[in-house]
Design an enzyme around this catalytic site. Structure first.
Site, PDB file in Angstrom:
ATOM      1  N   CYS A 144      21.628  28.441  51.809  1.00 27.01           N
ATOM      2  CA  CYS A 144      21.448  29.433  52.868  1.00 27.01           C
ATOM      3  C   CYS A 144      20.160  30.257  52.645  1.00 27.01           C
ATOM      4  CB  CYS A 144      22.701  30.285  52.988  1.00 27.01           C
ATOM      5  SG  CYS A 144      22.919  30.922  54.645  1.00 27.01           S
ATOM      6  N   HIS A 164      27.451  27.335  52.733  1.00 30.63           N
ATOM      7  CA  HIS A 164      27.849  27.913  51.444  1.00 30.63           C
ATOM      8  C   HIS A 164      28.878  27.038  50.738  1.00 30.63           C
ATOM      9  CE1 HIS A 164      26.181  32.106  51.666  1.00 30.63           C
ATOM     10  NE2 HIS A 164      26.010  31.712  52.919  1.00 30.63           N
ATOM     11  N   GLU A 205      29.811  26.971  47.769  1.00 28.56           N
ATOM     12  CA  GLU A 205      30.572  27.707  46.744  1.00 28.56           C
ATOM     13  C   GLU A 205      31.812  28.364  47.340  1.00 28.56           C
ATOM     14  OE1 GLU A 205      27.947  28.722  48.240  1.00 28.56           O
ATOM     15  OE2 GLU A 205      28.013  30.899  48.554  1.00 28.56           O
TER      16      GLU A 205
END
Ligand SMILES: NC(=O)CC[C@H](N)C(=O)O
Length: 198
Positions: free
Chosen positions: A84, A175, A177
């Site tokens: 990002c 994202h 994660e």
């Protein structure tokens, strides 16, 4: 996996944004995660993640204490994964608005490209990683509007690349994660492991 000599040491740029979730994901994917707050801490790393957050804020911080130049050198030489805001920082050209970047990824990135109504969403799309389609969490995401011939597209959303690789660089406009799936981090840990073996 402790004691595994091939466990790569991967830094997570920890100046702003969601670095803690990346560190956790890296550990789960078999790496040793190190938070990086100073340019000297880049020494000896097998790879680095530049997390999401706010690229403008990160830039301001980086421009102090010669961190920007040290990072620019690092991303040319060693595996780096930008997610990002991190992808924005890696790109050769940033638009909407234009802003300075590390200029490593041969791509043009447009910031906040999805507009206010759909600025954040969770999508599922096929990718070239082994296994099921990939869940992708987008938060005020940028869009890769152009990518050079050396950029391999690993996944797309609405036809635009959202996960790409160019040699030692990887970038995601989402994202990874924030999902349970660790395939994206495992892919990067593998790239860092190759670097460590050299
Ligand atoms: N989740 C994110 O990293 C958003 C990126 C942010 N919109 C920027 O331009 O830097």
């Amino acid at each position: 996996m402790t004691g595994d000599t091939t466990r790569p040491r991967i830094g997570v740029l920890a100046i702003q944004g969601n670095f803690a979730a990346h560190a956790e994901a890296l550990t789960e994917a078999g790496a040793e995660a190190v938070e990086v707050r100073n340019p000297e801490e880049l020494d000896g790393l097998d790879g680095l993640i530049i997390p999401g957050g706010e690229s403008t804020t990160m830039l301001k911080f980086l421009e102090r204490r010669r961190f920007f130049d040290a990072l620019k050198e690092f991303v040319q030489a060693r595996p780096t994964f930008g997610t990002c805001a991190g992808a924005i920082l890696l790109a050769k050209e940033v638009r909407h608005p234009a802003q300075k970047s590390l200029g490593a990824l041969d791509a043009v990135v447009e910031r906040n490209a999805y507009g206010r109504q759909i600025d954040s969403s969770i999508e599922t799309a096929p990718s070239s990683l082994p296994g099921d389609p990939l869940e992708m969490v987008f938060i005020r995401a940028p869009r890769i509007v152009e990518a050079g011939p050396g950029v391999e597209v690993l996944a797309r959303r609405d036809g635009f690349p959202v996960l790409v690789r160019q040699g030692k660089l990887m970038a995601a406009t989402f994202h990874p994660e924030l999902s349970q799936d660790r395939r994206v981090h495992r892919q990067f840990v593998e790239m860092a492991r190759e670097e460590k073996r050299k």
